[in-house]
Design a protein around this motif. Structure first.
Motif, PDB file in Angstrom:
ATOM      1  N   GLN A 134      -2.071  -2.293 -12.339  1.00  9.45           N
ATOM      2  CA  GLN A 134      -1.239  -1.201 -11.806  1.00  9.45           C
ATOM      3  C   GLN A 134      -0.354  -1.734 -10.682  1.00  9.45           C
ATOM      4  O   GLN A 134      -0.817  -2.488  -9.825  1.00  9.45           O
ATOM      5  CB  GLN A 134      -2.127  -0.066 -11.283  1.00  9.45           C
ATOM      6  N   SER A 135       0.914  -1.351 -10.718  1.00 10.66           N
ATOM      7  CA  SER A 135       1.851  -1.730  -9.652  1.00 10.66           C
ATOM      8  C   SER A 135       2.291  -0.483  -8.895  1.00 10.66           C
ATOM      9  O   SER A 135       2.453   0.600  -9.485  1.00 10.66           O
ATOM     10  CB  SER A 135       3.078  -2.436 -10.245  1.00 10.66           C
ATOM     11  N   PHE A 136       2.514  -0.593  -7.621  1.00  5.93           N
ATOM     12  CA  PHE A 136       2.980   0.509  -6.784  1.00  5.93           C
ATOM     13  C   PHE A 136       3.778  -0.083  -5.621  1.00  5.93           C
ATOM     14  O   PHE A 136       3.847  -1.315  -5.449  1.00  5.93           O
ATOM     15  CB  PHE A 136       1.814   1.369  -6.284  1.00  5.93           C
ATOM     16  N   PHE A 140      -0.079  -4.152  -5.604  1.00  3.31           N
ATOM     17  CA  PHE A 140      -0.515  -4.000  -6.999  1.00  3.31           C
ATOM     18  C   PHE A 140      -2.029  -4.240  -7.095  1.00  3.31           C
ATOM     19  O   PHE A 140      -2.666  -4.721  -6.143  1.00  3.31           O
ATOM     20  CB  PHE A 140       0.229  -4.980  -7.920  1.00  3.31           C
ATOM     21  N   ILE A 141      -2.580  -3.888  -8.244  1.00  8.04           N
ATOM     22  CA  ILE A 141      -3.980  -4.173  -8.580  1.00  8.04           C
ATOM     23  C   ILE A 141      -3.976  -5.124  -9.764  1.00  8.04           C
ATOM     24  O   ILE A 141      -3.397  -4.817 -10.823  1.00  8.04           O
ATOM     25  CB  ILE A 141      -4.767  -2.894  -8.910  1.00  8.04           C
ATOM     26  N   ARG A 166      -1.343 -10.088   1.368  1.00  2.89           N
ATOM     27  CA  ARG A 166      -2.586  -9.773   2.041  1.00  2.89           C
ATOM     28  C   ARG A 166      -3.584  -9.201   1.045  1.00  2.89           C
ATOM     29  O   ARG A 166      -3.249  -8.280   0.278  1.00  2.89           O
ATOM     30  CB  ARG A 166      -2.335  -8.777   3.168  1.00  2.89           C
ATOM     31  N   LEU A 167      -4.788  -9.758   1.040  1.00  5.33           N
ATOM     32  CA  LEU A 167      -5.845  -9.256   0.152  1.00  5.33           C
ATOM     33  C   LEU A 167      -6.534  -8.074   0.819  1.00  5.33           C
ATOM     34  O   LEU A 167      -7.064  -8.201   1.927  1.00  5.33           O
ATOM     35  CB  LEU A 167      -6.870 -10.366  -0.154  1.00  5.33           C
ATOM     36  N   HIS A 206      -7.051  -5.991  -5.002  1.00  5.22           N
ATOM     37  CA  HIS A 206      -5.906  -5.242  -4.488  1.00  5.22           C
ATOM     38  C   HIS A 206      -5.158  -6.136  -3.506  1.00  5.22           C
ATOM     39  O   HIS A 206      -5.715  -6.552  -2.480  1.00  5.22           O
ATOM     40  CB  HIS A 206      -6.390  -3.960  -3.806  1.00  5.22           C
ATOM     41  N   LEU A 207      -3.897  -6.418  -3.858  1.00  5.23           N
ATOM     42  CA  LEU A 207      -3.033  -7.255  -3.002  1.00  5.23           C
ATOM     43  C   LEU A 207      -1.816  -6.458  -2.558  1.00  5.23           C
ATOM     44  O   LEU A 207      -1.291  -5.624  -3.316  1.00  5.23           O
ATOM     45  CB  LEU A 207      -2.596  -8.511  -3.753  1.00  5.23           C
TER      46      LEU A 207
END
Length: 227
Positions: A134-136, A140-141, A166-167, A206-207
């Motif tokens: 998933q991108s936002f 993104f994930i 950043r993680l 999640h980054l």
């Protein structure tokens, strides 16, 4: 009256027989007794078996069981001997093709051992496939699917490196969590449980503030596919 004739007297024989019926009955009894003695004499006059031996009993005839002829099969022409039972050769009707009978002295169904499947030659036992779930806005994930193609359970280690970013977090779907370690250029994740033979497990993360394409992605040192 010399000129008169006397009437002749009737004989008393028939009159006595008619008047005495027991005479007829007695005569009949005498005749029957005589016939009985004659029959006994004739029976005793027969010649007995030589030596006084009795006749052997009649032997029973052997019973012949007709075998049912199946279509396309010739019936057995082997003679049937008295005192011997005819036994069919081959497997019993309950036996099926491919079944194995247990050895003598043992009971229970035979144990079938299957050889474990092996990974194709040239393919690593554990591999990974990368994708963006998933991108936002701002992040993104992503996911690395770890696949075990070997015949035994295996642990795994994923290494991911991105250009900046950043993680936020990383986790494994549906199994106990492992160990996450961050570095300046990326992060590594060591499995908490092994992957079963032929199974797979999904590592998600999640980054933020970075591209969805990693600079490097490896599973046990083998480059991931999918990017």
């Amino acid at each position: 009256m010399s000129g008169m004739r006397r009437a002749p007297r009737l004989s008393n024989g028939p009159v006595a027989i008619v008047s005495s019926p027991w005479i007829v009955v007695g005569a009949g009894v005498v005749v029957m007794v005589v016939l009985l003695f004659v029959a006994l004499g004739a029976y005793r006059g027969r010649s007995p078996v030589p030596g006084g031996a009795s006749l052997p009993p009649a032997l029973p005839l052997p019973s012949v069981v007709a075998a049912s002829s199946a279509p396309g099969l010739a019936s057995s022409s082997a003679p049937v001997r008295p005192g011997l039972s005819v036994q069919a050769s081959g497997l019993p009707p309950s036996a099926t093709a491919g079944s194995v009978s247990p050895p003598a002295g043992r009971t229970g169904a035979p144990t079938v051992t299957r050889s474990p499947s092996r990974a194709p030659q040239g393919q690593p036992p554990v591999s990974g496939r990368y994708r963006v779930v998933q991108s936002f806005d701002g992040g993104f994930i992503g996911e690395v699917l770890i696949i075990n193609s070997s015949a035994q359970s295996r642990g795994w280690t994923v290494w991911l490196e991105f250009s900046g970013g950043r993680l936020v977090t990383a986790w494994v779907e549906g199994v106990p969590q492992g160990t996450l370690r961050q570095t300046d250029g990326g992060f590594s994740y060591v499995s908490g449980v092994d992957v079963q033979p032929g199974g797979s497990v999904s590592l998600r993360f999640h980054l933020e503030q970075t591209s969805g394409t990693p600079r490097e992605c490896t599973v046990d040192g083998v480059r991931c596919s999918g990017f």
